[in-house]
Structure formats: structure tokens, C-alpha cells
Design an enzyme around this catalytic site. Structure first.
Site, PDB file in Angstrom:
ATOM      1  N   ARG A 101     -10.866  14.909 -23.954  1.00 53.05           N
ATOM      2  CA  ARG A 101     -10.901  16.155 -23.200  1.00 53.05           C
ATOM      3  C   ARG A 101      -9.595  16.418 -22.441  1.00 53.05           C
ATOM      4  NH1 ARG A 101     -17.107  16.334 -20.769  1.00 53.05           N
ATOM      5  NH2 ARG A 101     -18.049  17.113 -22.699  1.00 53.05           N
ATOM      6  N   ALA A 103     -29.414  12.316 -11.256  1.00 53.19           N
ATOM      7  CA  ALA A 103     -29.427  10.932 -10.779  1.00 53.19           C
ATOM      8  C   ALA A 103     -30.493  10.727  -9.713  1.00 53.19           C
ATOM      9  CB  ALA A 103     -28.054  10.544 -10.238  1.00 53.19           C
TER      10      ALA A 103
END
Length: 607
Positions: A433, A163
Site C-alpha cells: 500500500r 476490538a
């Protein structure tokens, strides 16, 4: 073998910390001279050539070390450490050892096990050279003049992972002068050690594979996959800008393979895989750009931001940091972007906020050791809104020894099954998940085996998603190989009859039979030898909570007002993924919002 000369400049050391050259060709180890004491009390070593071996991350690291009385003259290394990370650690530590004979070197960030293996192998060799090992481990107290520094820039970025790097490049492309600080010795964060999958709706690649997809489908799966707890506006920004971000990365020189796949927990085949291993492609792409624009983009490593600076109007104008040689003040005309990542490696924070999992204190993590939530804590101190901190993602795919995702033998969701210690399937392997991890935690020892066949590994030198060959994983005992399912079952200690039945039922579902666990993602049968198995356990992977932001990445305070001059992007933010993050959405999030943050800060500043 790899041979590296003795002298190295500071510039080359910096290059080694951000570039990832592969290991050189290997040669047979040189013969070892007998173990003898040093020739005099003043000498460090008995001259000669010595060999030392220790376990690295992917097997043994063997060093052949040549010394004179007081210097390490040459180090040749033989190893199978991961290209782009482990081999970088070996190279960097080799240069450090040649520069100054010592065992007090710092571990290379992101390659802890490779670093430890190198140092242990070096120690073993130097013991044979008659060295005083404890003396070599003592760090010399070098008197360094402490000098406070002050930097003026337009956009300041805290954090050098995906990022932060995306934000730095984007801000510069939008006309800003940029300064980025990273507390670790190396750039890359979690991105560089990631599995690299990037979700995006891609008409060109998907249509070539006969895959139907849409941005709306990506939105619905992301929003509903997070139990509708994500901010719909942020989810919309993510899914609509994911593919343009891939195009942006490609415009910077990054290359992706032509085939998309379904990464674990992605729910649909829209995951893109870079050509370069792990996350090195992303980092190399950004660093290539940054290195071409050094006059306008400054990167400082081993600089830890401590406190945001706020003026009388409540706008963030910079931050205070600690460097190796003193305090650092960064003044940012347009503002500050926080891109420090999550808190997966901070056990105290995990325990503090966890309300949805059993105790996480002893669960390992896929994260690098710098993922400790610093940016969240700094933002919270100036009244930033912190949201959904309880949403901590675990994966069922951790290495039993390290918690890392490396060593995972799956190539995609469609071609593998999971079985427990008895050899039975226990979950839909294409599920969310959190669903898969909860099911795994209910199994004996919270352990499972991933089962694949030749469809996943046509040859022994076929690599997994972490650039590890299946042959190397088998050789290291991290995977098992057999020509029959019965033999594979015996090797891994499960009931052969159960494993055979599990595979037969899966194969029937590939042909159209209803799957007992409701699985819908299939491709090839598990019917072609050799068969492989790899052991996996739960691991802390991603923290979905963090700083609240607007779609433009502006940080919001606890009253819902924008904090002028403060932006955030990546895993440090909260509210995008909700209660569960889809596999492959993290790198899409990191780079998409990083790109937006850089552009917003550069063009709109602290308006």
C-alpha cells in the site's frame, strides 16, 4: 419510500443505533402544496405536504414531509444511501424529527454525509412550509439533573469498535461480567465502515479455489511487508490465530462468502468477505450476543473515558469518564482493556508524529471522526510504552470528496489497473500500500483512475465491496461506463491511445508476458465491455503505532515492565504491522487480539 410513525420509545431508538435494517420500498413522491407562510405567529408550520431534496452520500435524499401547525406528522424518504449505515442515519433522524419538530439533531456517527443530506432535505421541505428555520435550529436548553454514577464490574472496556466488542464477548464467554463504554453515539468504530476484508489462511476455502497458502507464508508477507519492523512474536500470534478467530465468529453466527480474494495491498488471496455489507456483519454478530446477555454485559454510549485509575501498587483498577449527565467512575476488578482505535482522524497527532510522508494536514481520512487517539494518550499518562507512532498508513483509494473507501469500483487486485491523468499505468497494482500511494503522489494532482470491465461487474446491479451497485455509482457520477476504451477515455479526460495501450500491455501480461512494473497478480483480461473507471486519491487509513503490548495483550510500561490490570487490543496498539500494514490484516488484528484480550482479562485479571 419509507414511512415511519410519529412516536418512538427510547428502546427503539437504542435498537436503531445498533441495528441496520434496509430501506423499505419506494413510492412516488406525494404532490406538494404551495409555499405559504405559517398561519399564525404561534404556529411553526402551514399545514400541508412538502418536498425537499439534498445531496446525501450516494446521491439525492428526497423527503416528503407532512405537517400540521406545530408537528411533523409524517416523513417519507427516497434515497440510495448505503445499507447498514446511511439508511440507518435516515431512519434515526426521521424518528428524531417526528418525535420533536426540530433541525437541531446530532449527526449519526459513521454516516456524517447521509445525516447532513437528510437535515438539508428536511430544511428545504420545512422552508416551503413557512417555518422559521433559524428557530428550528436552536437547541433547547433542557435542564438535566447532573448525577454522578459509579459502576462495579470485572472487565471494563474502553471503545466499542471491533476490538472492544470482540473483547466484550470473549471476556463474557470466559466467565467475566463486562462493562463497555463508547464515546460516540453509536457502536461500531472504524470496523463498521470498513471494507470488511479479513486475512486468514483457510485450507478449506483456498484449496477449493486452487490457492496454495500457509501460515508461514502469511507470517513472512506480514513481517517483511512491514519492513521487518513489527514484533515477530505479535505477528506470529496474528497469523496463527486469524483463522481460529474466523471460526469463532462463525460460531457466533457470522457468515462469510465461500470465495477468498486479494484485497488491495494484501499481497496474496487470503482475504475473506462477510455476507453482510461493510463491517456490519461483525458488529451485528457481537451485538446479537451482547443483547442476549444483557444481565452480564453493559454497553454505555456517549461516555468518554478520561483517566485511568491506578492503585498504590501500580495496577489499573478502572477509569474515570464523562457521560451526558455527569461523571462516571468505573471500577474493574480484573482490569481495563483499551480498544479505542487509532488517531487517523486527529490531524494534530498525525502532524506531530508523521516523519515519512509529505504533510498530512489536508489529506482526508477513511476513519470515523472518533478515531482521535484517546486511548494512546491515556495510557501514555500512566507511563505506558508508546511505539512506532510515525508509521501512518495511507491508501491510494480515497474518494476525492470524502476520503472514504466507499465508491471504489475494484473487486479484487487481480482484475484491475490504475492509470494517471494521461491514461498511463504507473505502478504495480499488486504492490504494498505504501508503494502504491507514494507512486500516486508523484502523479499529476495525486489522482488516478481505477479501470475494470465486465469481469468485475457482470450486471449493473453487481455490488462493490461497500454494497454499492455499479449502476448507482455511474448514475451518481462516481464511476464512468463505456462500451469501448476510447469512449471511456474521453469521458474521464485521458488520452485514448494511452489507455488502450495500457490495457493491451496488461492483457499481454495476463497471457504470460513480463509486466513492465513487475506485477505478478493476474486473473482475467480487461477485454469485455462494458468498461468502467473510478477516480481515487490518497487518504489516511491506519495508524500502526500505539500502545506496546505482550502476546497476551498486557500493556508494557516504558521500563519494559507489565502494567498490572491494563490490556489493549486493535489499532490502539503498536508494533504489530511495522512500517506497512497488509490489506486485510487490520480486521484480523482487531478481532484476534480483541478476543485474546477479553480472555486474558477475564481469566488472569490483574495478577
Amino acid at each position: 419510500m419509507k414511512k415511519i410513525g410519529k412516536k418512538i420509545t427510547a428502546a427503539l431508538l437504542l435498537l436503531l443505533s445498533i441495528s441496520f435494517a434496509a430501506c423499505g420500498t419506494k413510492e412516488p413522491a406525494a404532490p406538494e402544496t404551495p409555499e405559504t407562510p405559517a398561519t399564525s405567529e404561534e404556529d411553526l408550520f402551514t399545514p400541508g405536504t412538502y418536498e425537499g431534496t439534498a445531496k446525501g452520500y450516494h446521491g439525492d435524499i428526497t423527503l416528503t414531509v407532512t405537517v400540521d401547525e406545530n408537528n411533523i406528522l409524517e416523513i417519507k424518504s427516497e434515497h440510495t444511501e448505503t445499507k447498514g449505515l446511511g439508511d440507518k442515519a435516515v431512519s434515526t433522524l426521521t424518528e428524531a424529527a417526528l418525535e420533536k419538530a426540530s433541525l437541531s439533531m446530532d449527526l449519526v456517527s459513521g454516516a456524517t454525509y447521509s445525516s447532513q443530506g437528510f437535515l438539508a432535505a428536511l430544511e428545504a421541505a420545512l422552508v416551503k412550509a413557512g417555518a422559521d428555520i433559524e428557530k428550528l435550529k436552536v437547541k433547547e436548553s433542557v435542564e438535566v439533573e447532573k448525577k454522578d454514577q459509579e459502576f462495579d464490574t470485572e472487565v471494563a472496556i474502553i471503545g466499542g469498535g471491533g476490538a472492544g466488542l470482540a473483547a466484550a464477548v470473549s471476556a463474557h464467554q470466559n466467565g467475566a461480567k463486562v462493562l463497555l463504554v463508547e464515546k460516540m453515539p453509536n457502536i461500531g468504530g472504524n470496523t463498521i465502515i470498513s471494507g470488511s476484508a479479513f486475512n486468514a489462511v483457510d485450507p478449506k476455502r483456498q484449496s477449493a479455489q486452487g490457492i496454495e497458502d500457509s501460515v508461514e507464508k502469511h507470517f513472512q508477507q506480514t513481517y517483511e511487508g512491514g519492513d521487518k519492523k513489527g514484533d515477530p512474536e505479535l505477528v506470529r500470534v496474528l497469523v496463527e490465530n486469524a483463522y481460529p478467530t474466523i471460526e469463532w465468529l462463525e460460531s457466533l453466527g457470522m457468515k462469510f462468502t465461500d470465495k477468498v480474494f486479494t484485497v488491495l495491498g494484501a499481497l496474496w488471496p487470503r482475504s475473506h468477505k462477510p455476507v453482510e455489507p461493510l463491517g456490519t456483519g461483525y458488529v451485528n454478530t457481537f451485538m446479537n450476543y451482547i443483547n442476549e446477555h444483557k444481565d452480564d454485559i453493559t454497553v454505555l454510549t456517549e461516555v468518554e473515558a478520561k483517566e485511568l485509575l491506578v492503585n498504590a501498587d501500580g495496577a489499573v483498577t478502572g477509569f474515570l469518564a464523562e457521560g451526558k449527565n455527569g461523571k462516571i467512575t468505573v471500577n474493574a476488578k480484573n482490569g481495563v482493556i483499551i480498544a479505542t482505535g487509532g488517531f487517523g482522524a486527529n490531524v494534530e497527532m498525525r502532524d506531530q508524529y508523521n516523519t515519512i510522508w509529505p504533510k498530512l494536514t489536508n489529506i482526508k481520512t477513511t476513519n470515523h471522526r472518533g478515531a482521535t487517539g484517546d486511548g494512546i494518550l491515556m495510557a501514555e499518562k500512566i507511563n505506558a510504552s508508546i511505539v512506532q507512532m510515525e508509521n501512518i498508513q495511507l491508501l491510494p483509494m480515497g474518494d476525492p470528496e470524502t476520503g472514504s473507501l466507499s465508491g471504489n469500483i475494484e473487486q479484487g487486485v487481480e482484475n484491475r489497473i490504475f492509470v494517471n491523468a494521461e491514461g498511463n499505468r504507473f505502478v504495480d497494482e499488486g504492490a504494498r500500500r505504501d508503494v502504491m500511494t507514494r507512486a500516486l503522489m508523484e502523479q499529476a494532482d495525486s489522482m488516478m483512475w481505477v479501470i475494470v470491465d465486465q469481469h468485475s461487474y457482470p450486471t449493473g446491479d453487481t455490488v462493490n465491496n461497500f454494497n454499492e451497485t455499479i449502476d448507482s455509482l455511474v448514475k451518481e457520477g462516481r464511476a464512468y461506463k463505456a462500451d469501448t476504451l476510447e469512449d471511456l477515455a474521453k469521458q474521464i479526460g485521458v488520452e485514448p491511445e494511452n489507455l488502450v495501450k495500457a490495457v493491451e500491455a496488461f492483457n499481454a501480461s495476463v497471457d504470460g508476458a513480463k509486466d513492465e512494473f513487475g506485477r505478478t497478480l493476474f486473473m482475467d483480461k480487461l477485454d469485455t465491455a462494458p468498461f468502467y473507471a473510478g477516480k481515487r486519491v490518497p487518504t489516511v487509513h491506519h495508524t500502526m503505532g500505539g500502545i506496546k503490548i505482550t502476546p497476551e495483550t498486557r500493556v508494557v510500561d516504558q521500563n519494559g515492565e507489565i502494567i498490572k490490570g491494563l490490556f489493549a487490543a486493535g489499532e490502539v496498539t503498536g508494533g504489530i504491522h511495522g512500517a506497512n500494514r497488509l490489506g486485510g490484516n487490520a480486521l484480523a488484528d482487531v478481532h484476534t487480539f480483541g478476543r485474546i484480550a477479553g480472555a486474558t482479562a477475564a481469566t488472569e485479571g490483574n495478577e
